[in-house]
Scaffold this motif. Structure first.
Motif, mmCIF file in Angstrom:
data_model
loop_
_atom_site.group_PDB
_atom_site.id
_atom_site.type_symbol
_atom_site.label_atom_id
_atom_site.label_comp_id
_atom_site.label_asym_id
_atom_site.label_seq_id
_atom_site.Cartn_x
_atom_site.Cartn_y
_atom_site.Cartn_z
ATOM 1 N N MET A 53 0.844 -1.172 0.000
ATOM 2 C CA MET A 53 0.000 0.000 0.000
ATOM 3 C C MET A 53 0.892 1.239 0.000
ATOM 4 S SD MET A 53 -2.940 1.278 2.698
ATOM 5 C CE MET A 53 -4.059 -0.031 2.257
ATOM 6 N N LEU A 54 0.439 2.263 -0.680
ATOM 7 C CA LEU A 54 1.122 3.550 -0.663
ATOM 8 C C LEU A 54 0.413 4.460 0.331
ATOM 9 C CD1 LEU A 54 3.113 5.683 -1.698
ATOM 10 C CD2 LEU A 54 1.464 6.193 -3.528
ATOM 11 N N HIS A 55 1.176 4.983 1.264
ATOM 12 C CA HIS A 55 0.665 5.941 2.232
ATOM 13 C C HIS A 55 1.292 7.293 1.906
ATOM 14 C CE1 HIS A 55 -0.867 2.827 5.053
ATOM 15 N NE2 HIS A 55 0.123 2.116 4.511
ATOM 16 N N THR A 56 0.502 8.348 1.952
ATOM 17 C CA THR A 56 1.049 9.694 1.814
ATOM 18 C C THR A 56 0.749 10.446 3.101
ATOM 19 O OG1 THR A 56 -0.976 10.440 0.702
ATOM 20 C CG2 THR A 56 0.883 9.813 -0.706
ATOM 21 N N LEU A 57 1.750 11.124 3.606
ATOM 22 C CA LEU A 57 1.600 11.919 4.831
ATOM 23 C C LEU A 57 1.835 13.372 4.470
ATOM 24 C CD1 LEU A 57 1.267 12.199 7.904
ATOM 25 C CD2 LEU A 57 3.744 11.847 8.090
ATOM 26 N N ARG A 58 0.813 14.199 4.645
ATOM 27 C CA ARG A 58 0.932 15.610 4.286
ATOM 28 C C ARG A 58 0.978 16.535 5.492
ATOM 29 N NH1 ARG A 58 -3.907 18.763 3.792
ATOM 30 N NH2 ARG A 58 -5.686 17.582 4.548
ATOM 31 N N HIS A 59 0.824 15.991 6.692
ATOM 32 C CA HIS A 59 0.831 16.807 7.906
ATOM 33 C C HIS A 59 2.193 16.751 8.589
ATOM 34 C CE1 HIS A 59 -3.481 17.429 7.729
ATOM 35 N NE2 HIS A 59 -3.615 16.136 7.484
ATOM 36 N N SER A 60 2.553 17.839 9.203
ATOM 37 C CA SER A 60 3.778 17.898 9.990
ATOM 38 C C SER A 60 3.704 16.844 11.100
ATOM 39 C CB SER A 60 3.906 19.290 10.608
ATOM 40 O OG SER A 60 4.841 19.290 11.666
ATOM 41 N N PRO A 61 4.832 16.245 11.469
ATOM 42 C CA PRO A 61 4.809 15.282 12.571
ATOM 43 C C PRO A 61 4.443 15.942 13.902
ATOM 44 C CG PRO A 61 7.064 15.743 11.904
ATOM 45 C CD PRO A 61 6.167 16.392 10.890
ATOM 46 N N PHE A 62 4.460 17.257 13.939
ATOM 47 C CA PHE A 62 4.066 17.980 15.145
ATOM 48 C C PHE A 62 2.550 18.160 15.218
ATOM 49 C CE2 PHE A 62 8.371 19.514 14.083
ATOM 50 C CZ PHE A 62 9.031 19.008 15.189
ATOM 51 N N GLN A 63 1.854 17.808 14.137
ATOM 52 C CA GLN A 63 0.403 17.961 14.083
ATOM 53 C C GLN A 63 -0.334 16.638 13.892
ATOM 54 O OE1 GLN A 63 0.062 20.824 10.897
ATOM 55 N NE2 GLN A 63 0.057 22.513 12.346
ATOM 56 N N CYS A 64 0.369 15.538 14.047
ATOM 57 C CA CYS A 64 -0.269 14.227 13.924
ATOM 58 C C CYS A 64 0.444 13.242 14.842
ATOM 59 C CB CYS A 64 -0.248 13.741 12.473
ATOM 60 S SG CYS A 64 1.396 13.409 11.811
ATOM 61 N N ASP A 65 -0.183 12.110 15.058
ATOM 62 C CA ASP A 65 0.408 11.061 15.900
ATOM 63 C C ASP A 65 1.096 10.057 14.977
ATOM 64 O OD1 ASP A 65 1.062 9.048 17.660
ATOM 65 O OD2 ASP A 65 -0.910 8.985 18.625
ATOM 66 N N LEU A 66 2.355 10.330 14.677
ATOM 67 C CA LEU A 66 3.098 9.515 13.729
ATOM 68 C C LEU A 66 3.221 8.064 14.183
ATOM 69 C CD1 LEU A 66 4.560 9.565 11.043
ATOM 70 C CD2 LEU A 66 6.620 10.273 12.239
ATOM 71 N N ALA A 67 3.421 7.844 15.459
ATOM 72 C CA ALA A 67 3.526 6.470 15.971
ATOM 73 C C ALA A 67 2.236 5.699 15.709
ATOM 74 C CB ALA A 67 3.855 6.486 17.460
ATOM 75 N N GLU A 68 1.109 6.344 15.893
ATOM 76 C CA GLU A 68 -0.183 5.693 15.636
ATOM 77 C C GLU A 68 -0.372 5.417 14.145
ATOM 78 O OE1 GLU A 68 -3.779 3.899 16.617
ATOM 79 O OE2 GLU A 68 -2.128 4.494 17.898
ATOM 80 N N ILE A 69 0.010 6.348 13.305
ATOM 81 C CA ILE A 69 -0.087 6.156 11.852
ATOM 82 C C ILE A 69 0.741 4.945 11.428
ATOM 83 C CG2 ILE A 69 0.598 7.163 9.634
ATOM 84 C CD1 ILE A 69 -0.230 9.908 10.825
ATOM 85 N N LEU A 70 1.934 4.827 11.969
ATOM 86 C CA LEU A 70 2.818 3.720 11.595
ATOM 87 C C LEU A 70 2.253 2.361 11.994
ATOM 88 C CD1 LEU A 70 6.275 5.326 12.387
ATOM 89 C CD2 LEU A 70 5.355 4.750 10.124
ATOM 90 N N ARG A 71 1.381 2.328 12.989
ATOM 91 C CA ARG A 71 0.754 1.059 13.397
ATOM 92 C C ARG A 71 -0.120 0.479 12.286
ATOM 93 N NH1 ARG A 71 -1.408 -0.198 18.698
ATOM 94 N NH2 ARG A 71 -3.347 0.018 17.556
#
Length: 95
Positions: free
Chosen positions: A1-19
């Motif tokens: 799957m291709l994931h695109t992240l457009r939000h700053s890591p300071f404005q999202c929960d990157l650890a949760e996204i990676l799960r």
């Protein structure tokens, strides 16, 4: 799957996204998401520990004046490469 992240890591929960990512997935950092590729950052550490491929859109890096600060461990890609990634994956998810 291709994931695109457009939000700053300071404005999202990157650890949760990676799960939600699986081994072999690709993550493309776009817009403010390229901030996650800054060298020696906590966000970069999280990304590099995940079993995924991480790349960042060159145009967005340049637009933010971050070229010298992006880790060499993250592949900088063009819009053409973005299209190739989209074609490579049947499924895509935008964060």
């Amino acid at each position: 799957m291709l994931h695109t992240l457009r939000h700053s890591p300071f404005q999202c929960d990157l650890a949760e996204i990676l799960r939600f990512m699986q081994p072999g997935d690709d993550l493309l950092l776009i817009e403010d998401g390229v901030i996650a590729a800054l060298g020696n950052s906590r966000a970069l550490e999280l990304l590099l520990c995940a079993p995924i491929s991480v790349s960042a859109l060159q145009e967005d890096i340049e637009a933010r004046g971050l070229i010298a600060q992006i880790s060499s461990k993250v592949e900088c890609v063009s819009y053409t490469d973005f299209v190739r990634l989209a074609v490579k994956h049947d499924q895509q998810f935008a964060w």
